[in-house]
Structure formats: structure tokens, C-alpha cells
Design a protein around this motif. Structure first.
Motif, PDB file in Angstrom:
ATOM      1  N   ARG A  83     118.110  41.749 -10.383  1.00 40.00           N
ATOM      2  CA  ARG A  83     118.594  43.096 -10.685  1.00 40.00           C
ATOM      3  C   ARG A  83     117.724  44.147  -9.985  1.00 40.00           C
ATOM      4  O   ARG A  83     118.236  45.082  -9.365  1.00 40.00           O
ATOM      5  CB  ARG A  83     118.603  43.341 -12.191  1.00 40.00           C
ATOM      6  CG  ARG A  83     119.069  44.737 -12.579  1.00 40.00           C
ATOM      7  CD  ARG A  83     119.054  44.909 -14.115  1.00 40.00           C
ATOM      8  NE  ARG A  83     119.856  46.043 -14.508  1.00 40.00           N
ATOM      9  CZ  ARG A  83     119.397  47.293 -14.638  1.00 40.00           C
ATOM     10  NH1 ARG A  83     118.123  47.561 -14.401  1.00 40.00           N
ATOM     11  NH2 ARG A  83     120.192  48.268 -15.009  1.00 40.00           N
ATOM     12  N   ALA A  84     116.414  43.996 -10.087  1.00 39.16           N
ATOM     13  CA  ALA A  84     115.504  44.962  -9.475  1.00 39.16           C
ATOM     14  C   ALA A  84     115.715  45.019  -7.961  1.00 39.16           C
ATOM     15  O   ALA A  84     115.741  46.109  -7.373  1.00 39.16           O
ATOM     16  CB  ALA A  84     114.057  44.600  -9.803  1.00 39.16           C
ATOM     17  N   ARG A  85     115.884  43.867  -7.338  1.00 37.45           N
ATOM     18  CA  ARG A  85     116.052  43.817  -5.881  1.00 37.45           C
ATOM     19  C   ARG A  85     117.390  44.415  -5.461  1.00 37.45           C
ATOM     20  O   ARG A  85     117.457  45.223  -4.541  1.00 37.45           O
ATOM     21  CB  ARG A  85     115.938  42.357  -5.416  1.00 37.45           C
ATOM     22  CG  ARG A  85     115.767  42.208  -3.931  1.00 37.45           C
ATOM     23  CD  ARG A  85     115.323  40.808  -3.522  1.00 37.45           C
ATOM     24  NE  ARG A  85     116.325  39.803  -3.816  1.00 37.45           N
ATOM     25  CZ  ARG A  85     116.113  38.719  -4.575  1.00 37.45           C
ATOM     26  NH1 ARG A  85     114.944  38.496  -5.111  1.00 37.45           N
ATOM     27  NH2 ARG A  85     117.074  37.858  -4.784  1.00 37.45           N
ATOM     28  N   VAL A  86     118.459  44.046  -6.168  1.00 36.85           N
ATOM     29  CA  VAL A  86     119.802  44.484  -5.793  1.00 36.85           C
ATOM     30  C   VAL A  86     120.019  45.975  -6.055  1.00 36.85           C
ATOM     31  O   VAL A  86     120.668  46.655  -5.269  1.00 36.85           O
ATOM     32  CB  VAL A  86     120.859  43.630  -6.541  1.00 36.85           C
ATOM     33  CG1 VAL A  86     122.246  44.204  -6.395  1.00 36.85           C
ATOM     34  CG2 VAL A  86     120.814  42.189  -6.042  1.00 36.85           C
ATOM     35  N   MET A  87     119.472  46.483  -7.144  1.00 37.21           N
ATOM     36  CA  MET A  87     119.744  47.867  -7.529  1.00 37.21           C
ATOM     37  C   MET A  87     118.755  48.883  -6.957  1.00 37.21           C
ATOM     38  O   MET A  87     118.991  50.091  -7.049  1.00 37.21           O
ATOM     39  CB  MET A  87     119.769  47.981  -9.056  1.00 37.21           C
ATOM     40  CG  MET A  87     120.937  47.218  -9.668  1.00 37.21           C
ATOM     41  SD  MET A  87     121.143  47.570 -11.415  1.00 37.21           S
ATOM     42  CE  MET A  87     121.623  49.292 -11.367  1.00 37.21           C
ATOM     43  N   PHE A  96     126.406  42.186 -13.058  1.00 40.29           N
ATOM     44  CA  PHE A  96     127.024  41.418 -11.986  1.00 40.29           C
ATOM     45  C   PHE A  96     126.211  41.676 -10.722  1.00 40.29           C
ATOM     46  O   PHE A  96     126.324  42.726 -10.094  1.00 40.29           O
ATOM     47  CB  PHE A  96     128.489  41.848 -11.808  1.00 40.29           C
ATOM     48  CG  PHE A  96     129.268  41.040 -10.800  1.00 40.29           C
ATOM     49  CD1 PHE A  96     128.864  39.778 -10.390  1.00 40.29           C
ATOM     50  CD2 PHE A  96     130.434  41.553 -10.260  1.00 40.29           C
ATOM     51  CE1 PHE A  96     129.586  39.044  -9.476  1.00 40.29           C
ATOM     52  CE2 PHE A  96     131.179  40.830  -9.338  1.00 40.29           C
ATOM     53  CZ  PHE A  96     130.743  39.575  -8.942  1.00 40.29           C
ATOM     54  N   TYR A  97     125.363  40.719 -10.404  1.00 38.01           N
ATOM     55  CA  TYR A  97     124.467  40.843  -9.257  1.00 38.01           C
ATOM     56  C   TYR A  97     124.567  39.593  -8.407  1.00 38.01           C
ATOM     57  O   TYR A  97     124.650  38.479  -8.936  1.00 38.01           O
ATOM     58  CB  TYR A  97     122.997  40.992  -9.709  1.00 38.01           C
ATOM     59  CG  TYR A  97     122.791  42.014 -10.781  1.00 38.01           C
ATOM     60  CD1 TYR A  97     123.073  43.360 -10.545  1.00 38.01           C
ATOM     61  CD2 TYR A  97     122.335  41.653 -12.038  1.00 38.01           C
ATOM     62  CE1 TYR A  97     122.899  44.313 -11.533  1.00 38.01           C
ATOM     63  CE2 TYR A  97     122.157  42.595 -13.032  1.00 38.01           C
ATOM     64  CZ  TYR A  97     122.434  43.918 -12.778  1.00 38.01           C
ATOM     65  OH  TYR A  97     122.262  44.865 -13.758  1.00 38.01           O
ATOM     66  N   LEU A  98     124.527  39.777  -7.103  1.00 34.48           N
ATOM     67  CA  LEU A  98     124.425  38.666  -6.165  1.00 34.48           C
ATOM     68  C   LEU A  98     123.211  38.914  -5.285  1.00 34.48           C
ATOM     69  O   LEU A  98     122.978  40.049  -4.856  1.00 34.48           O
ATOM     70  CB  LEU A  98     125.660  38.563  -5.264  1.00 34.48           C
ATOM     71  CG  LEU A  98     126.954  38.087  -5.900  1.00 34.48           C
ATOM     72  CD1 LEU A  98     128.058  38.050  -4.847  1.00 34.48           C
ATOM     73  CD2 LEU A  98     126.796  36.722  -6.555  1.00 34.48           C
ATOM     74  N   SER A  99     122.467  37.854  -5.006  1.00 33.20           N
ATOM     75  CA  SER A  99     121.313  38.002  -4.126  1.00 33.20           C
ATOM     76  C   SER A  99     121.797  38.481  -2.758  1.00 33.20           C
ATOM     77  O   SER A  99     122.906  38.140  -2.327  1.00 33.20           O
ATOM     78  CB  SER A  99     120.552  36.687  -4.005  1.00 33.20           C
ATOM     79  OG  SER A  99     121.316  35.747  -3.297  1.00 33.20           O
ATOM     80  N   PRO A 100     120.997  39.290  -2.093  1.00 34.66           N
ATOM     81  CA  PRO A 100     121.412  39.835  -0.791  1.00 34.66           C
ATOM     82  C   PRO A 100     121.875  38.771   0.202  1.00 34.66           C
ATOM     83  O   PRO A 100     122.822  38.992   0.950  1.00 34.66           O
ATOM     84  CB  PRO A 100     120.151  40.560  -0.303  1.00 34.66           C
ATOM     85  CG  PRO A 100     119.484  40.999  -1.575  1.00 34.66           C
ATOM     86  CD  PRO A 100     119.715  39.859  -2.536  1.00 34.66           C
ATOM     87  N   ARG A 101     121.261  37.596   0.192  1.00 35.47           N
ATOM     88  CA  ARG A 101     121.672  36.572   1.161  1.00 35.47           C
ATOM     89  C   ARG A 101     123.050  35.998   0.860  1.00 35.47           C
ATOM     90  O   ARG A 101     123.645  35.342   1.703  1.00 35.47           O
ATOM     91  CB  ARG A 101     120.616  35.485   1.313  1.00 35.47           C
ATOM     92  CG  ARG A 101     120.475  34.529   0.183  1.00 35.47           C
ATOM     93  CD  ARG A 101     119.338  33.520   0.452  1.00 35.47           C
ATOM     94  NE  ARG A 101     119.742  32.175   0.133  1.00 35.47           N
ATOM     95  CZ  ARG A 101     120.276  31.307   0.982  1.00 35.47           C
ATOM     96  NH1 ARG A 101     120.488  31.642   2.226  1.00 35.47           N
ATOM     97  NH2 ARG A 101     120.608  30.097   0.586  1.00 35.47           N
ATOM     98  N   HIS A 102     123.569  36.253  -0.337  1.00 33.66           N
ATOM     99  CA  HIS A 102     124.902  35.762  -0.701  1.00 33.66           C
ATOM    100  C   HIS A 102     125.947  36.868  -0.708  1.00 33.66           C
ATOM    101  O   HIS A 102     127.098  36.630  -1.060  1.00 33.66           O
ATOM    102  CB  HIS A 102     124.854  35.072  -2.067  1.00 33.66           C
ATOM    103  CG  HIS A 102     124.082  33.792  -2.047  1.00 33.66           C
ATOM    104  ND1 HIS A 102     124.573  32.629  -1.497  1.00 33.66           N
ATOM    105  CD2 HIS A 102     122.838  33.499  -2.480  1.00 33.66           C
ATOM    106  CE1 HIS A 102     123.664  31.671  -1.603  1.00 33.66           C
ATOM    107  NE2 HIS A 102     122.601  32.175  -2.195  1.00 33.66           N
ATOM    108  N   GLN A 103     125.557  38.073  -0.342  1.00 37.46           N
ATOM    109  CA  GLN A 103     126.497  39.188  -0.318  1.00 37.46           C
ATOM    110  C   GLN A 103     127.251  39.229   1.005  1.00 37.46           C
ATOM    111  O   GLN A 103     126.782  38.722   2.018  1.00 37.46           O
ATOM    112  CB  GLN A 103     125.754  40.506  -0.525  1.00 37.46           C
ATOM    113  CG  GLN A 103     125.160  40.644  -1.905  1.00 37.46           C
ATOM    114  CD  GLN A 103     124.361  41.912  -2.083  1.00 37.46           C
ATOM    115  OE1 GLN A 103     124.399  42.820  -1.250  1.00 37.46           O
ATOM    116  NE2 GLN A 103     123.614  41.997  -3.176  1.00 37.46           N
ATOM    117  N   GLY A 104     128.433  39.827   0.965  1.00 33.83           N
ATOM    118  CA  GLY A 104     129.196  40.051   2.183  1.00 33.83           C
ATOM    119  C   GLY A 104     129.910  38.833   2.732  1.00 33.83           C
ATOM    120  O   GLY A 104     130.373  38.840   3.866  1.00 33.83           O
TER     121      GLY A 104
END
Length: 158
Positions: A25-29, A84-92
Motif C-alpha cells: 500500500r505504501a509503495r503503490v499509493m 485493491f493494490y497491485l505491485s508495480p511489476r504486475h501493473q499494466g
């Protein structure tokens, strides 16, 4: 859009997942919260810890690792989509859409309205709009969105 994402699953959250999800959450937001002048290193994690529920949270697993989380809890006669969070490497790559479709199919089966809030200016708002969410109201920080249950589209049996 492709034919969908393969190799992912939802599993029930366990108490030991809370810190990994708080870090996610901290990383994504962070970027959105900093843009709004609301990022606080401790608070961003503590808000997740304070509301984490193994009863309503699922962990998104992809490529054998924790790739994200999603919480769907009943409140106010609706299902609230939260965390609802996805790690950056799994986004897009379509994973967010695949997870969201799964969550919304479950809500539709129950005839449930789904509500959520997203930070103003967040790219996630476009994802929700593509899946039928409409703006219900806004405040200086959040946009509150809602999606009515989809109607079954089968042959008319009357």
C-alpha cells in the motif's frame, strides 16, 4: 486488450499477510498521496493495519508471489471495494482488470452494488470507469464511485 492474464489466483488472506500488504500500500499509493500533500510514512501503513480483515481480504498471487490484495466488505447495504493494490511489476498487464472482473462477477451473482473511493487524480479511476463504476460524489481528496449489479443477459423466458 489481450486474451486475459494467466497464472494468477486469489487466496484468502492470513494474519501474516498484513505487513506485506501494508508495505505494498505504501509503495503503490506514495506518488498520489505525495501529489495531494498527504503522504505520511507511518500513517499510510497504519491505516491498512487498522482495517485489515482476513475475513474480507484476498491476496492476489501471480508468478508464485504475492502480487496484490483486494478487500470486499459489506457496509451500508453495499459491497465496499477497498485495499485493491497491485505491485508495480504486475501493473499494466491486465491483472488488475482480471481481478476486478472476478470480484464484480461475485457481486453480480449476489445482486450487490459495489462502491469504492479512489484518490483524486489516480490512474485507478480509469480502470474503475471501464468496469462500469460512475462517480457518486467527490471531496477535495477522494472520488466516491459506485457500480450497480449487472443484469443477467440471457434469453427472455417470459
Amino acid at each position: 486488450m489481450g486474451t486475459g492474464v494467466r497464472g494468477w489466483a486469489l487466496r484468502p488472506a492470513e494474519a501474516v499477510d498484513v505487513e506485506a500488504v501494508a508495505e505494498l500500500r505504501a509503495r503503490v499509493m506514495r506518488a498520489d498521496l505525495e501529489r495531494l500533500g498527504r503522504y505520511d510514512e507511518h500513517r499510510v501503513r497504519q491505516r491498512l493495519r487498522d482495517s485489515f480483515s482476513t475475513r474480507y481480504t484476498s491476496i492476489v498471487m501471480a508468478e508464485g508471489e504475492l502480487a496484490g490484495s483486494v478487500t470486499v466488505r459489506p457496509a451500508d447495504g453495499r459491497q465496499w471495494l477497498e485495499h485493491f493494490y497491485l505491485s508495480p511489476r504486475h501493473q499494466g498487464r491486465g491483472l488488475g482488470s482480471a481481478v476486478l472482473r472476478t470480484v464484480l462477477e461475485r457481486a453480480d451473482e449476489q445482486g450487490s452494488t459495489v462502491a469504492l473511493n479512489v484518490l483524486r487524480g489516480s490512474a485507478a479511476r480509469r480502470l474503475y470507469a471501464r468496469h462500469g463504476f460512475v462517480v457518486e460524489r467527490e471531496d477535495p481528496i477522494d472520488v466516491f464511485m459506485v457500480r450497480s449489479p449487472a443484469r443477467a443477459s440471457g434469453p427472455d423466458r417470459s
